[in-house]
Design a protein around this motif. Structure first.
Motif, mmCIF file in Angstrom:
data_model
loop_
_atom_site.group_PDB
_atom_site.id
_atom_site.type_symbol
_atom_site.label_atom_id
_atom_site.label_comp_id
_atom_site.label_asym_id
_atom_site.label_seq_id
_atom_site.Cartn_x
_atom_site.Cartn_y
_atom_site.Cartn_z
ATOM 1 N N GLU A 160 86.767 73.529 8.455
ATOM 2 C CA GLU A 160 87.772 72.301 8.913
ATOM 3 C C GLU A 160 88.466 71.714 7.634
ATOM 4 O O GLU A 160 88.710 72.226 6.650
ATOM 5 C CB GLU A 160 86.297 71.237 8.737
ATOM 6 C CG GLU A 160 85.136 71.315 9.646
ATOM 7 C CD GLU A 160 84.025 70.207 9.330
ATOM 8 O OE1 GLU A 160 84.312 69.192 8.572
ATOM 9 O OE2 GLU A 160 82.926 70.066 9.746
ATOM 10 N N MET A 161 89.425 71.066 8.626
ATOM 11 C CA MET A 161 90.264 70.382 7.580
ATOM 12 C C MET A 161 90.358 68.769 7.915
ATOM 13 O O MET A 161 89.932 68.428 8.884
ATOM 14 C CB MET A 161 91.834 70.609 8.167
ATOM 15 C CG MET A 161 92.979 70.015 7.374
ATOM 16 S SD MET A 161 94.664 70.511 7.904
ATOM 17 C CE MET A 161 94.795 72.144 7.423
ATOM 18 N N THR A 162 90.328 68.072 6.894
ATOM 19 C CA THR A 162 89.945 66.587 6.971
ATOM 20 C C THR A 162 90.941 65.725 6.353
ATOM 21 O O THR A 162 91.631 66.114 5.367
ATOM 22 C CB THR A 162 88.721 66.357 6.222
ATOM 23 O OG1 THR A 162 88.760 66.883 4.776
ATOM 24 C CG2 THR A 162 87.328 67.131 6.710
ATOM 25 N N LEU A 163 90.859 64.347 6.773
ATOM 26 C CA LEU A 163 91.848 63.126 6.320
ATOM 27 C C LEU A 163 90.820 62.468 5.499
ATOM 28 O O LEU A 163 89.588 62.393 5.657
ATOM 29 C CB LEU A 163 92.345 62.540 7.472
ATOM 30 C CG LEU A 163 93.059 63.053 8.574
ATOM 31 C CD1 LEU A 163 93.335 62.197 9.699
ATOM 32 C CD2 LEU A 163 94.512 63.484 7.643
ATOM 33 N N SER A 164 91.568 62.113 4.153
ATOM 34 C CA SER A 164 91.072 61.187 3.447
ATOM 35 C C SER A 164 91.884 60.065 3.140
ATOM 36 O O SER A 164 93.145 60.119 3.233
ATOM 37 C CB SER A 164 90.381 61.855 2.129
ATOM 38 O OG SER A 164 91.683 62.531 1.315
#
Length: 569
Positions: A565-569
């Motif tokens: 996964e690649m996630t936003l924060s």
């Protein structure tokens, strides 16, 4: 245009007189349609009973602009010359005309599109019109809270937030969540967008915070919190205020603070945390040896003393210098050309040219003149610790994700092995965010950009991702080539190649080692897009050619080779 519109108001003859009934009605939504600015919308309009309207006249217009319709359909085609220029390229007829559907689709909505739209259909024997209400919402900026001291232990807290539409609601709350009654609220508007401000007096506190939230009628809200703490710096006693002794007291405090600061710098220098050039050492030694005096009857601030003491100190990072001057070569180089790419972007790896031409470029850039000798110009790059104050909460748009990407939540996206057969080289492998930006400053972070994560407690990388990219685009177009010319400004990562900006040809971006979190800072006021290595807190590169007055959409891509996964924060 008036003649064209007048002719349309007359009943339009059908090629086949038997296709349309003598009378008909229009079905449209009775409730307003509400959408966010920057998005798209479809305004439904259905002829009843259902029949083909291919040979009828169809028009959508605003009540205040009857002679300049949003869209005008006649003689089996859209009449571009009769339409309002503000809607050209943004308004289309959707639905099945053969079944009486004359829905209006609008793209790239702005707050100026808010209001009533009239659907008008005419045949040889009859005509009907119906109204559809479109409500545009624009969520504004995160409130900024400012503190100022008042007498008797009171603190004046001011809350300001920009770019709301329609008029928002502002509320103050205490640490327990209880609403604080306050009537000091003001509104102002510039080109439809609202700015709201408010202030209140509250007792000084060391731990009890208060919050200011601004919201529209719905889930969209922006909130900031602050502890109304009064600074504990020494104050001037009353007996000193009427004599010259207060100046002596302040000077004594400042000299003690300066001595402590210089001692700390010397300690850091001996420990190897500070490295100054011989020229800087000489100037600092000259300053320390020179007699220290202040102008008589002048109040000199501690900030002035620090600026005089360290005017020659090189700015090597941190927020002491809010912005750092970076020499940016405008010449673009390929990723495998490591010699020239060092001067293209970034300052993780030092890039130097001949000193004399560089000084000349700096001088010309400060005068607003781009250098013609070295192709260089001066831009200002803010440090990471300074841009994090503009952090925004991004969410992914599931509808924009191609079939081979899976959006697990509003924050994460990954490539799915189960959908491998749906991968298309003609479809970009990224997902857009729901937010749209055209003004102010915005910062966000992308996790899992180069490495998949870290193992603890040694914090060693679990493995490098095969490929990824992140950045912004105009509108969300899907060209075969993701380049600035096509409205895309992104930073790419490819295992074995490294980082490179998507210029034509690509520009290599120096970096020390693979990292986990990428910081992205969009400054719509300066028209720049900057990327940061959050793990090390360093700047990577900056696009300084972002076009003004464009609606920009953040995007991220996890690639099509890693299931991580690649996630936003």
């Amino acid at each position: 245009m008036l003649l064209i519109w007048t002719s349309f108001l007359l009943p339009v003859a059908l090629n086949n007189a038997g296709e349309a009934p003598e009378t008909f009605s229009l079905k449209v939504p009775t409730e307003p349609i509400t959408v966010q600015s920057g998005s798209s919308v479809v305004l439904p309009c259905q002829v009843s009973p259902s029949f083909s309207v291919d040979d009828l006249g169809v028009s959508w217009y605003r009540p205040e602009a009857v002679n300049s319709p949003v869209l005008h359909y006649e003689n089996r085609g859209i009449q571009e010359k009769a339409s309002d220029p503000r809607y050209r390229g943004r308004a289309t007829l959707t639905g099945d005309l053969a079944k009486g559907s004359v829905d209006l689709a609008l793209e790239n909505l702005t707050v100026a599109d808010n209001g009533i739209y009239v659907c008008y259909v005419s045949s040889k024997t009859w005509y009907e019109s119906a109204e559809v209400t479109l409500n545009i919402r624009n969520v504004g900026s995160v409130p900024v809270l400012l503190l100022s001291e008042k007498r008797d232990g009171q603190v004046n807290v001011t809350c300001v937030s920009h770019d709301w539409f329609p008029e928002p609601t502002l509320a103050w709350r205490d640490g327990g969540g209880a609403l604080i009654q306050n009537q000091h609220v003001q509104f102002s508007a510039v080109k439809y967008l609202m700015t709201v401000s408010s202030w209140m007096l509250t007792p000084s506190s060391e731990r009890d915070w208060i919050s200011c939230s601004v919201s529209l009628s719905g889930p969209e809200a922006r909130e900031s919190r602050v502890v109304p703490r009064i600074s504990r710096l020494p104050t001037v006693p009353p007996e000193y205020r009427t004599s010259g002794k207060w100046a002596e007291a302040i000077m004594g405090i400042l000299l003690v603070l300066l001595t402590l600061l210089l001692a700390a710098l010397v300690l850091l220098y001996k420990k190897g945390f500070i490295a100054w050039s011989p020229k800087t050492k000489s100037k600092l030694r000259h300053f320390l040896n020179a007699p220290f005096s202040l102008p008589a009857n002048d109040l000199v601030s501690f900030d002035f003393i620090l600026s005089e003491a360290f005017a020659q100190q090189p700015q090597t990072g941190g927020c002491a210098a809010q912005e750092t001057k970076i020499l940016l070569e405008t010449k673009r180089t390929a990723p495998n050309n490591t010699t020239e790419s060092h001067s293209a972007m970034g300052h993780e790896t030092e890039a130097r040219t001949d000193p004399q031409p560089a000084k000349e470029s700096v001088k010309k850039a400060e005068q607003g003149v781009k250098s013609t000798d070295t192709g260089s110009e001066i831009i200002l790059i803010q440090e990471l610790c300074c841009v994090r104050g503009w952090k925004v909460n991004l969410t992914l748009d599931r509808q924009s994700a191609p079939g081979f990407l899976t959006v697990k939540s509003a924050k994460s996206v990954k490539y799915s092995d189960e959908k491998r057969d749906k991968v298309s080289e003609n479809h970009p492998a990224h997902v857009l965010c729901e937010q749209r930006f055209s003004s102010h400053q915005h910062y966000w972070e992308v996790n899992g950009f180069m490495v998949k994560g870290y193992s603890f407690p040694l914090k060693t990388p679990k493995g490098e991702r095969q490929s990824s990219y992140a950045g912004v685009c105009v509108g969300g177009r899907e060209p075969a080539c993701l380049s600035p010319e096509n409205g895309y400004w992104v930073l790419h990562h490819k295992k074995g190649t490294g980082l490179y900006a998507n210029t034509q040809p690509p520009t290599a971006v120096p970096h020390a080692r693979p990292f986990f979190t990428l910081g992205v800072f969009l400054d719509c006021e300066k028209h720049t897009l900057s990327f940061y290595n959050v793990d090390s807190g360093t700047h990577l590169c900056t696009f300084n050619n972002i076009p003004p007055h464009k609606t920009l959409v953040p995007l991220i891509s996890p690639g099509v080779k890693d299931p991580d996964e690649m996630t936003l924060s």
